[in-house]
Design a protein around this motif. Structure first.
Motif, PDB file in Angstrom:
ATOM      1  N   LYS A   1       0.862  -1.183   0.000  1.00  0.00           N
ATOM      2  CA  LYS A   1       0.000   0.000   0.000  1.00  0.00           C
ATOM      3  C   LYS A   1       0.897   1.231   0.000  1.00  0.00           C
ATOM      4  CE  LYS A   1      -3.377   2.263   2.997  1.00  0.00           C
ATOM      5  NZ  LYS A   1      -4.124   2.109   4.269  1.00  0.00           N
TER       6      LYS A   1
ATOM      7  N   GLU B   1      -1.726   7.867  -3.110  1.00  0.00           N
ATOM      8  CA  GLU B   1      -1.519   7.479  -1.718  1.00  0.00           C
ATOM      9  C   GLU B   1      -2.747   6.733  -1.218  1.00  0.00           C
ATOM     10  OE1 GLU B   1       1.478  11.164  -0.599  1.00  0.00           O
ATOM     11  OE2 GLU B   1      -0.431  10.996   0.441  1.00  0.00           O
ATOM     12  N   ASP B   2      -2.531   5.768  -0.361  1.00  0.00           N
ATOM     13  CA  ASP B   2      -3.549   4.892   0.242  1.00  0.00           C
ATOM     14  C   ASP B   2      -4.102   3.850  -0.725  1.00  0.00           C
ATOM     15  OD1 ASP B   2      -3.337   6.060   2.763  1.00  0.00           O
ATOM     16  OD2 ASP B   2      -4.806   7.603   2.246  1.00  0.00           O
TER      17      ASP B   2
END
Length: 108
Positions: free
Chosen positions: A19, A64-65
């Motif tokens: 991730k 991101e994420d």
């Protein structure tokens, strides 16, 4: 100029994905080889992935994420044509042997 896409590398220990926690570069940035690119989190740890080469960051493939699998595109670089596909340095010339040996037939 050529584009080279860098995929998420094998992180070892049987990990199949990660991730993205934090991008340490942005599109348009110039990065040198081994500059930290991104921080990713796996089931075992958070690690920074360094750039495999010098070049301009053309595209970040994941936000991101978001999660991605090993081998999925991570970032694309714009590099000079003569550096496309080359991660390390390749010697341009082969060295000549330092010493020559001359063989002659034995006398009877």
């Amino acid at each position: 100029m050529a584009e080279v896409t860098f995929p998420l590398p094998d992180l070892g220990e049987g990990l199949i994905g990660a991730k993205v926690l934090d991008w340490l570069v942005a599109e348009g940035d110039w990065v040198e080889r081994n500059t930290p690119l991104v921080e990713v989190e796996t089931t075992k740890a958070a690690v920074e992935i360094p750039s495999p080469q010098s070049g301009r960051v053309a595209r970040l493939h994941v936000r991101e994420d978001e999660e991605l699998a090993v081998g999925d595109p991570l970032v694309t670089f714009t590099v000079d044509d003569d550096q496309a596909g080359i991660v390390g340095t390749v010697p341009r010339e082969e060295r000549e042997p330092a010493r020559r040996v001359r063989l002659s037939l034995p006398e009877d």
